[in-house]
Design an enzyme around this catalytic site. Structure first.
Site, short mmCIF file in Angstrom:
data_model
loop_
_atom_site.label_atom_id
_atom_site.label_comp_id
_atom_site.label_asym_id
_atom_site.label_seq_id
_atom_site.Cartn_x
_atom_site.Cartn_y
_atom_site.Cartn_z
N ILE A 18 29.19 52.77 78.60
CA ILE A 18 28.27 53.06 77.48
C ILE A 18 27.92 51.81 76.68
CG2 ILE A 18 28.11 54.27 75.26
CD1 ILE A 18 29.64 56.58 76.64
N HIS A 22 30.43 68.10 63.33
CA HIS A 22 31.83 68.45 63.07
C HIS A 22 32.35 67.86 61.77
CE1 HIS A 22 32.18 69.11 67.69
NE2 HIS A 22 31.81 70.21 67.07
N ASP A 41 33.75 60.14 62.92
CA ASP A 41 34.22 58.81 62.54
C ASP A 41 33.29 58.02 61.62
OD1 ASP A 41 32.21 57.82 64.38
OD2 ASP A 41 33.65 58.08 66.01
N CYS A 90 44.23 69.81 45.14
CA CYS A 90 42.98 69.43 44.49
C CYS A 90 43.23 69.12 43.02
CB CYS A 90 41.96 70.57 44.62
SG CYS A 90 40.39 70.28 43.77
N CYS A 132 37.55 75.15 45.69
CA CYS A 132 36.40 74.87 44.82
C CYS A 132 35.36 73.98 45.50
CB CYS A 132 36.85 74.25 43.50
SG CYS A 132 37.38 72.52 43.61
#
Length: 244
Positions: free
Chosen positions: A228, A111, A94, A144, A122
């Site tokens: 947390i 990741h 994120d 692309c 490419c």
């Protein structure tokens, strides 16, 4: 006196207060819904245009790019600004550690990042917003612009290996640190989970901040079960004050 090197391994739990659910963990969406998992599985993605079209719609609706850092992300950056050597190793895609103030060079994204796209042919890269703008304009599976290849999120899909260079850097930091904090991670998904064991093997102080038990709790010097958003800032304030 040599300053402590603090390594922080962060998982999905650090970002839930920012509104991002756990997609990838053992109980995450990708594991619970095989059809949804296909959207982020490399083999299906590369071989099926319909999967790619659905994946682009998923990215368009994804809350990740709209999320903001929360108190835990800000506390990590505050520790770094206080002069404590900090390195973040994150399982998240994120980018919230960087948005929260951590220098990008001090964050290892195991990741990858959902904030960028990459060409599978490419390897051209660019901001995810640019690719999503093309989807919004009507391109269901934008190719692309450099070579016509297939674009994907610059994240590690199921069926892809972690970048060995990034993983090697993570292992090196883990071996060198004096304090290793695992926060918001079940420590069940390898090879990231194994970093906690490596830290303990190299005599680092191991602190685990997680709502649920992990396989490494018995090796930890401290286990914190509190939320947390309040627990991690408290732990890091102790470190910054030199009483950790």
């Amino acid at each position: 006196m040599t300053k402590l090197l603090v390594a922080i391994l962060s998982g999905a739990g650090i970002s839930t207060d920012s509104g991002i659910p756990d997609y990838r963990g053992p109980n995450g969406l990708w594991q619970r819904d095989p059809e949804a998992q296909k959207l982020v599985t490399y083999e299906y993605y590369m071989g099926d245009p319909e999967i790619r079209r659905r994946s682009w719609q998923m990215r368009r609706k994804n809350r990740t790019l709209r999320a903001e850092p929360n108190a835990a992300h800000l506390a990590v950056a505050e520790l770094e600004r206080a002069g404590v050597p900090v390195r973040v190793i994150t399982q998240n895609v994120d980018g919230l550690h960087q948005l929260g103030g951590m220098p990008a060079r001090k964050v290892l994204e195991l990741h990858g990042s959902a904030r960028s796209f990459v060409c599978t042919k490419c390897h051209a890269r660019g901001p995810m917003e640019d690719a999503l703008a093309r989807v919004e304009a009507g391109e269901e599976d934008p190719p692309c612009l450099e070579c016509g290849g297939i674009l994907k999120s610059a994240t590690v899909m199921f069926g892809e290996r972690l970048d060995p260079v990034v993983l090697g850097e993570a292992v090196a930091i883990t071996k060198a640190c004096q304090v290793f904090i695992a926060v918001g991670t079940s420590l069940q998904v390898q090879p990231a989970a194994g970093l906690a064991g490596i830290a303990a093997d190299h005599d680092a102080r191991l602190v685990i901040v997680n709502a649920e038990p992990t396989p490494y709790d018995d090796r930890a010097d401290e286990v914190v079960r509190e939320p947390i958003g309040t627990a991690l800032p408290a732990v890091l304030r102790r470190l910054s004050a030199g009483s950790g």
